[in-house]
Design a protein around this motif. Sequence first.
Motif, PDB file in Angstrom:
ATOM      1  N   GLY A 151       1.194  -1.301  -0.175  1.00 59.60           N
ATOM      2  CA  GLY A 151      -0.005  -0.042   0.813  1.00 59.60           C
ATOM      3  C   GLY A 151       1.410   1.123   0.142  1.00 59.60           C
ATOM      4  N   TRP A 152       0.861   2.099  -0.698  1.00 61.28           N
ATOM      5  CA  TRP A 152       1.119   3.246  -1.222  1.00 61.28           C
ATOM      6  C   TRP A 152       0.470   4.367  -1.266  1.00 61.28           C
ATOM      7  CZ3 TRP A 152       6.888   4.630  -3.386  1.00 61.28           C
ATOM      8  CH2 TRP A 152       7.461   2.808  -3.150  1.00 61.28           C
ATOM      9  N   GLY A 153      -0.275   5.117  -2.347  1.00 59.71           N
ATOM     10  CA  GLY A 153      -1.353   6.206  -2.264  1.00 59.71           C
ATOM     11  C   GLY A 153      -2.435   5.851  -2.623  1.00 59.71           C
ATOM     12  N   ILE A 154      -3.385   6.307  -2.306  1.00 61.98           N
ATOM     13  CA  ILE A 154      -4.738   5.966  -2.535  1.00 61.98           C
ATOM     14  C   ILE A 154      -5.298   7.772  -2.599  1.00 61.98           C
ATOM     15  CG2 ILE A 154      -5.748   5.706  -0.172  1.00 61.98           C
ATOM     16  CD1 ILE A 154      -7.548   3.602  -1.148  1.00 61.98           C
ATOM     17  N   THR A 155      -6.555   7.881  -3.793  1.00 63.69           N
ATOM     18  CA  THR A 155      -7.446   8.336  -3.431  1.00 63.69           C
ATOM     19  C   THR A 155      -8.503   8.191  -4.584  1.00 63.69           C
ATOM     20  OG1 THR A 155      -7.419  10.942  -4.885  1.00 63.69           O
ATOM     21  CG2 THR A 155      -6.563   9.523  -5.814  1.00 63.69           C
ATOM     22  N   HIS A 156      -9.527   8.597  -4.544  1.00 65.89           N
ATOM     23  CA  HIS A 156     -10.754   8.553  -5.580  1.00 65.89           C
ATOM     24  C   HIS A 156     -11.288   9.505  -6.769  1.00 65.89           C
ATOM     25  CE1 HIS A 156     -13.562  11.573  -3.623  1.00 65.89           C
ATOM     26  NE2 HIS A 156     -13.302  11.216  -2.863  1.00 65.89           N
ATOM     27  N   ASN A 157     -12.013   8.891  -7.667  1.00 71.02           N
ATOM     28  CA  ASN A 157     -12.713   9.898  -8.191  1.00 71.02           C
ATOM     29  C   ASN A 157     -14.444   9.633  -7.794  1.00 71.02           C
ATOM     30  OD1 ASN A 157     -13.207   7.642  -9.626  1.00 71.02           O
ATOM     31  ND2 ASN A 157     -12.088   7.477 -11.506  1.00 71.02           N
ATOM     32  N   ASP A 158     -15.223   9.413  -8.674  1.00 69.83           N
ATOM     33  CA  ASP A 158     -16.505   9.937  -8.302  1.00 69.83           C
ATOM     34  C   ASP A 158     -16.687   8.129  -8.469  1.00 69.83           C
ATOM     35  OD1 ASP A 158     -17.208  12.613  -8.763  1.00 69.83           O
ATOM     36  OD2 ASP A 158     -18.223  12.576 -10.613  1.00 69.83           O
ATOM     37  N   GLU A 159     -16.169   7.090  -8.702  1.00 70.05           N
ATOM     38  CA  GLU A 159     -16.643   6.114  -9.313  1.00 70.05           C
ATOM     39  C   GLU A 159     -15.747   4.879  -8.681  1.00 70.05           C
ATOM     40  OE1 GLU A 159     -17.668   2.987 -12.862  1.00 70.05           O
ATOM     41  OE2 GLU A 159     -17.530   5.197 -13.254  1.00 70.05           O
ATOM     42  N   HIS A 160     -14.288   5.658  -8.197  1.00 69.29           N
ATOM     43  CA  HIS A 160     -13.474   4.336  -7.936  1.00 69.29           C
ATOM     44  C   HIS A 160     -12.599   4.643  -7.318  1.00 69.29           C
ATOM     45  CE1 HIS A 160     -14.047   3.007 -11.883  1.00 69.29           C
ATOM     46  NE2 HIS A 160     -14.604   1.920 -10.932  1.00 69.29           N
ATOM     47  N   LEU A 161     -12.437   4.434  -5.976  1.00 70.31           N
ATOM     48  CA  LEU A 161     -11.178   4.128  -4.725  1.00 70.31           C
ATOM     49  C   LEU A 161     -10.293   3.876  -6.311  1.00 70.31           C
ATOM     50  CD1 LEU A 161     -12.054   3.207  -1.866  1.00 70.31           C
ATOM     51  CD2 LEU A 161     -12.267   5.171  -2.352  1.00 70.31           C
ATOM     52  N   ILE A 162      -8.682   5.445  -5.748  1.00 70.67           N
ATOM     53  CA  ILE A 162      -7.563   4.398  -6.830  1.00 70.67           C
ATOM     54  C   ILE A 162      -6.347   4.384  -5.939  1.00 70.67           C
ATOM     55  CG2 ILE A 162      -6.452   6.230  -8.570  1.00 70.67           C
ATOM     56  CD1 ILE A 162      -8.584   7.703  -8.567  1.00 70.67           C
ATOM     57  N   MET A 163      -5.621   3.634  -6.193  1.00 70.51           N
ATOM     58  CA  MET A 163      -4.678   3.152  -5.158  1.00 70.51           C
ATOM     59  C   MET A 163      -2.603   2.659  -6.756  1.00 70.51           C
ATOM     60  SD  MET A 163      -4.681  -0.321  -2.706  1.00 70.51           S
ATOM     61  CE  MET A 163      -3.085  -1.553  -2.283  1.00 70.51           C
ATOM     62  N   SER A 164      -2.189   3.631  -5.392  1.00 76.57           N
ATOM     63  CA  SER A 164      -0.963   2.349  -6.100  1.00 76.57           C
ATOM     64  C   SER A 164      -0.279   2.023  -5.309  1.00 76.57           C
ATOM     65  CB  SER A 164      -0.150   4.288  -6.046  1.00 76.57           C
ATOM     66  OG  SER A 164       0.205   4.815  -4.746  1.00 76.57           O
ATOM     67  N   ASP A 165       1.194   1.221  -5.758  1.00 79.28           N
ATOM     68  CA  ASP A 165       1.895  -0.364  -4.706  1.00 79.28           C
ATOM     69  C   ASP A 165       3.526   0.402  -5.110  1.00 79.28           C
ATOM     70  OD1 ASP A 165       2.051  -1.061  -7.021  1.00 79.28           O
ATOM     71  OD2 ASP A 165       1.568  -3.129  -7.039  1.00 79.28           O
ATOM     72  N   GLY A 166       3.635   1.575  -5.425  1.00 78.59           N
ATOM     73  CA  GLY A 166       4.997   1.912  -5.425  1.00 78.59           C
ATOM     74  C   GLY A 166       5.655   1.141  -7.226  1.00 78.59           C
ATOM     75  N   THR A 167       5.037   0.295  -7.906  1.00 72.96           N
ATOM     76  CA  THR A 167       5.014   0.009  -9.332  1.00 72.96           C
ATOM     77  C   THR A 167       5.372   0.891 -10.679  1.00 72.96           C
ATOM     78  OG1 THR A 167       3.349  -1.221  -9.759  1.00 72.96           O
ATOM     79  CG2 THR A 167       4.969  -2.183  -8.380  1.00 72.96           C
ATOM     80  N   ASP A 168       4.316   1.285 -11.459  1.00 70.59           N
ATOM     81  CA  ASP A 168       4.463   1.721 -12.300  1.00 70.59           C
ATOM     82  C   ASP A 168       2.333   1.425 -12.859  1.00 70.59           C
ATOM     83  OD1 ASP A 168       4.316  -0.806 -13.458  1.00 70.59           O
ATOM     84  OD2 ASP A 168       4.453  -0.158 -15.602  1.00 70.59           O
ATOM     85  N   GLU A 169       2.183   0.909 -11.769  1.00 74.64           N
ATOM     86  CA  GLU A 169       0.744   0.017 -12.390  1.00 74.64           C
ATOM     87  C   GLU A 169      -0.097   1.415 -10.789  1.00 74.64           C
ATOM     88  OE1 GLU A 169      -2.022  -3.566 -12.756  1.00 74.64           O
ATOM     89  OE2 GLU A 169      -0.160  -3.776 -11.284  1.00 74.64           O
ATOM     90  N   ILE A 170      -1.262   1.432 -11.031  1.00 74.52           N
ATOM     91  CA  ILE A 170      -2.699   1.894 -10.257  1.00 74.52           C
ATOM     92  C   ILE A 170      -3.845   1.113 -10.633  1.00 74.52           C
ATOM     93  CG2 ILE A 170      -4.293   4.533 -10.264  1.00 74.52           C
ATOM     94  CD1 ILE A 170      -1.636   5.901 -10.877  1.00 74.52           C
ATOM     95  N   PHE A 171      -4.076   0.802  -9.901  1.00 72.23           N
ATOM     96  CA  PHE A 171      -5.750   0.279  -9.525  1.00 72.23           C
ATOM     97  C   PHE A 171      -6.713   0.749  -8.723  1.00 72.23           C
ATOM     98  CE2 PHE A 171      -1.597  -2.038  -7.728  1.00 72.23           C
ATOM     99  CZ  PHE A 171      -2.067  -3.085  -8.223  1.00 72.23           C
ATOM    100  N   PHE A 172      -7.157   0.359  -9.453  1.00 71.40           N
ATOM    101  CA  PHE A 172      -8.603   1.042  -9.569  1.00 71.40           C
ATOM    102  C   PHE A 172      -9.976  -0.090  -9.200  1.00 71.40           C
ATOM    103  CE2 PHE A 172      -6.903   3.856 -12.494  1.00 71.40           C
ATOM    104  CZ  PHE A 172      -7.424   4.704 -13.091  1.00 71.40           C
ATOM    105  N   LEU A 173     -10.240   0.600  -7.291  1.00 69.96           N
ATOM    106  CA  LEU A 173     -11.161  -0.022  -6.589  1.00 69.96           C
ATOM    107  C   LEU A 173     -12.618   0.010  -6.491  1.00 69.96           C
ATOM    108  CD1 LEU A 173      -8.462  -0.373  -3.441  1.00 69.96           C
ATOM    109  CD2 LEU A 173      -8.750  -1.710  -6.093  1.00 69.96           C
ATOM    110  N   ASN A 174     -13.394  -0.969  -6.298  1.00 68.49           N
ATOM    111  CA  ASN A 174     -14.826  -1.269  -5.996  1.00 68.49           C
ATOM    112  C   ASN A 174     -14.641  -0.360  -5.068  1.00 68.49           C
ATOM    113  OD1 ASN A 174     -17.269  -1.465  -4.736  1.00 68.49           O
ATOM    114  ND2 ASN A 174     -18.171  -2.896  -6.447  1.00 68.49           N
TER     115      ASN A 174
END
Length: 234
Positions: A110-133
């Motif tokens: 777990g590194w960073g987290i934010t959100h837009n209107d629809e998803h939580l948005i998470m980073s893990d220190g790689t080049d990948e960003i995850f969109f969560l329900n």
Amino acid sequence: MVHFNNIPVYSYDIINTYPHDVSAFTEGLVYESDYLYESTGKYNESTLRKVDLQTGEILKLHKLDENYFGEGITLYHNKIFQLTWQSKVGFIYDKESFALINKFYYNTEGWGITHNDEHLIMSDGTDEIFFLNPQNLKKVYSIKVHDEFKPITRLNELEFIKGEIYANVWRSDKIARICPHSGKITGWIDLKGLLSHKEYKNAGTLNGITYDSEKNRFFVTGKMWPKIFEIKLI
């Protein structure tokens, strides 16, 4: 405006400065109604706190168990979501009381987290960003972040501002502006020189981005920095 590899590079003007706790190893930062919600890291020192922006006074503090290293936070529907670094568990708190509502689990760091209107948005220190329900915290999809030539890794603290993801790049003075659809870098913000040389002696890396959408104010800070800066991009 400067361009680097066809990508615009923004500089800044300092509009205001506010006090910041120099013992706060800042991992996450959220602004709402003249208050900051901040997550701090380090084992046996990690906290969730509510802070008065103007004075820096800590108004509410929750200390994490010594085994957890606090990471990014976001505020979504009156709940605070806080990540931890390597424990693969996050916490959901009531915004007003900081009472723990629930936990959630993920199979990465777990590194960073934010959100837009629809998803939580998470980073893990790689080049990948995850969109969560936001209801069940399951991954819906992810994007890979890149510039013209290569993947961009070490994406840390996140903020969603006017349709773009802003991400601190760990151990740098730069913030990446990212297209949430393609993962392409749309701009770099170079914050070199925010702290004076003297102030930098005890301070850590730049980390902490938040935005006041009502007054269009942009705030940044860093780990153990003495100040929070309100800046304007130029």
